[in-house]
Design an enzyme around this catalytic site. Structure first.
Site, PDB file in Angstrom:
ATOM      1  CG  HIS A  15      39.685  36.567  33.872  1.00  0.00           C
ATOM      2  ND1 HIS A  15      38.778  37.309  34.574  1.00  0.00           N
ATOM      3  CD2 HIS A  15      39.672  35.322  34.445  1.00  0.00           C
ATOM      4  CE1 HIS A  15      38.219  36.558  35.527  1.00  0.00           C
ATOM      5  NE2 HIS A  15      38.750  35.359  35.461  1.00  0.00           N
ATOM      6  CD  GLU A  40      37.751  40.798  33.664  1.00  0.00           C
ATOM      7  OE1 GLU A  40      38.082  39.619  33.416  1.00  0.00           O
ATOM      8  OE2 GLU A  40      37.966  41.352  34.752  1.00  0.00           O
ATOM      9  CB  SER A  72      37.981  34.399  38.423  1.00  0.00           C
ATOM     10  OG  SER A  72      37.442  33.729  37.313  1.00  0.00           O
TER      11      SER A  72
END
Length: 533
Positions: free
Chosen positions: A441, A329, A211
């Protein structure tokens, strides 16, 4: 002197283990032995003294005869909160500005010249800490020992939110942007200078993040026109890339800066930035986030051009990379019900900042057909409580944020550098629920760290989950050790080809991993990759 520590084994019989000691130019570090992993830990090592707030940090000076207790984590850098009462109740006793430290996890071995896998945590550049137990490096370092490919694991703290990424006219004028990235670079310099004393090889560092951590890795690949300065030789980027968030968003940052100055009584100061530096930490800390997001910016120094431009021109460090995304995502895009709302989001969201014509073209390329949208693999099923166009907009957000930049980076790194391995993570979180559906995510984090503690990152008792976790950890170790993820010695696993030899992704799944052609959503992704953001 810290000669030994008292450790209690499972049977509660006290056993004395000699505390590891390392002598270096930086100092004499007294660490902690972890008998259950047969590892030596050196925690909370300062790579920089407490910096002046909103100013670049400096590398800590050498102190070869000074003893340091490196047996526990130092302060976290998460210096803000949404509840100001946490300051009163003591919830921030482990947070502060004197937090620039790193941690070393080393297998017990007589070998020297070990490769380094260096972790940069994510959290939107707003939160995160090396002390987070979900980022326990002991499991992946243990795999390296079992493979006889010993490596050292390192994690680094850096300043976040306003403390690390404050921006605005006054900040730009002072040349103090991207402080969090500068912190990370400073930590890499400390490793380069001192890791050999711990048995590591400074020429064999792989930087690794997820990330915001992966976007940070991407920034270091692009930094200084692609000059790695000898600080790393390879990179792993999970759910992040070298394109990243908008870099020029003055309209975004100045209001946040103004809100911060107003919140702490600095609005009318002759020098608002100096006023912010002088405010007591306890007063300014609750407002460090401002409820929004501070990101990296073009600063003319570390970051001199947009990521797409750097990729197209080859202005990046030509090192081997692993890069990948999770299947779904597109987080944080609930509430889109109509075409008009979709256009409004794309043209007015601070995250996208597209023109009306660009937004209309994207909606043409991503029609409102639930069978085509994300979360993928669910056919006509929809989640209307998340918005009537939830799947459409989630698909768009997935590609804008992660999937399209990942493909662009794989293509351009293959063209200029050659050694690229691309993946798609398709194993859901263990705690997947109807309200948190899809391979979203952070889904891969429990697997890549292999943490079996049930209350932290539960992999469960699933043989498939544990096998997949072992596979991905060993691939990361193999890459850090020999720049090839295929040297993992896990049977019945397909070979992961280089992207330049086979335009494809390694698909990580709990049932059986496989190779797929990287051709999904070709037209939409190609268009997104023409947009310089």
């Amino acid at each position: 002197m810290f000669l030994n520590v008292l450790i209690f084994c499972a049977s509660f019989i006290p056993v004395l283990f000699a505390a590891p000691v390392t002598h270096s130019k930086a100092g004499v570090f007294h660490g902690r032995h972890l008998p259950e992993f047969d590892q030596d830990l050196y925690l909370g090592i300062k790579y920089a003294p407490k910096p002046v707030r909103f100013s670049p940090a400096t590398l800590v000076g050498d102190a070869p005869t000074t003893d340091f207790n490196a047996s526990s984590y130092g302060l976290d850098c998460t210096g803000y909160g949404s509840d100001t009462n946490t300051l009163v109740t003591g919830g921030w006793t482990k947070m502060g500005e004197d937090c620039l430290h790193l941690n070393i996890v080393k297998p017990k071995t007589n070998e020297t010249g070990l490769p380094i896998l260096l972790w940069i945590y994510g959290g939107g550049w707003q939160q995160g800490a090396t002390s987070d137990p979900r980022y326990n490096l002991s499991y992946i370092v243990q795999q390296s020992a079992e493979m006889n490919k010993h490596m050292i694991g390192i994690s680094i703290n850096y300043r976040m939110a306003a403390f690390g990424f404050i921006n605005g006219a006054a900040v730009k004028a002072s040349g103090t942007q991207n402080l969090g990235l500068r912190d990370q670079r400073l930590a890499l310099q400390w490793v380069n200078r001192h890791i050999s004393s711990f048995g590591g090889d400074p020429s064999k560092v792989t930087i690794w993040g997820e990330s915001a951590g992966a976007y940070s890795v991407g920034d270091h690949l692009n930094a200084y026109h692609g000059d790695s300065q000898g600080l790393f030789r390879a990179a792993i980027l999970e759910s992040g890339n070298s394109v990243g968030a908008p870099l020029n968003a003055t309209y975004w940052y100045q209001p946040m800066y103004d809100n911060l100055t107003a919140s702490v009584g600095c609005s009318h100061a002759a020098n608002t930035l100096q006023c912010l530096r002088d405010v007591p930490y306890e007063k300014i800390a609750p407002y460090g986030n401002q409820g929004l997001e501070w990101f990296h910016v073009l600063d003319g120094d570390i970051i001199t051009q947009p990521g797409q431009t750097a990729l197209r021109n080859g202005n990046f460090a030509k090192v081997p990379v692993i890069i990948g995304t999770n299947t779904d995502e597109g987080f944080g895009v609930n509430g889109v019900n109509t075409n008009a709302q979709a256009l409004e989001q794309l043209t007015h969201s601070k995250r996208w900042n597209l023109t009306h014509a660009q937004a209309e073209r994207i909606l043409e390329l991503y029609p409102d057909d639930p069978t085509l949208g994300a979360p993928y693999g669910w056919g006509n099923r929809t989640w209307p409580q998340n918005g009537l166009q939830y799947k459409r907009y989630t698909g768009i957000a997935t590609d804008l944020t992660m999937y399209a930049p990942r493909r662009l980076m794989a293509e351009e790194f293959s063209r200029f550098a050659g050694l690229v391995y691309s993946y798609r993570w398709d194993a859901p979180k263990f705690n997947n629920t109807p309200s948190n559906i899809g391979v979203n995510h952070f889904s891969e984090i429990p697997f890549v760290f292999g943490n079996t503690e049930q209350q932290i990152t539960p992999l469960g008792n699933s043989t498939e989950n544990l096998r997949l976790s072992r596979l991905v950890m060993r691939m990361w170790v193999s890459f850090a050790h020999g720049l090839d993820p295929n040297g993992h010695a896990v049977s019945d696993t397909v070979v992961w080809p280089k992207y330049k030899d086979s335009v494809s992704n390694f698909v990580f799944r709990a049932d059986r991993s496989y190779i797929e052609a990287d051709t999904d959503r070709m037209e939409g992704v190609a268009y997104i990759n023409t947009l310089v953001r």
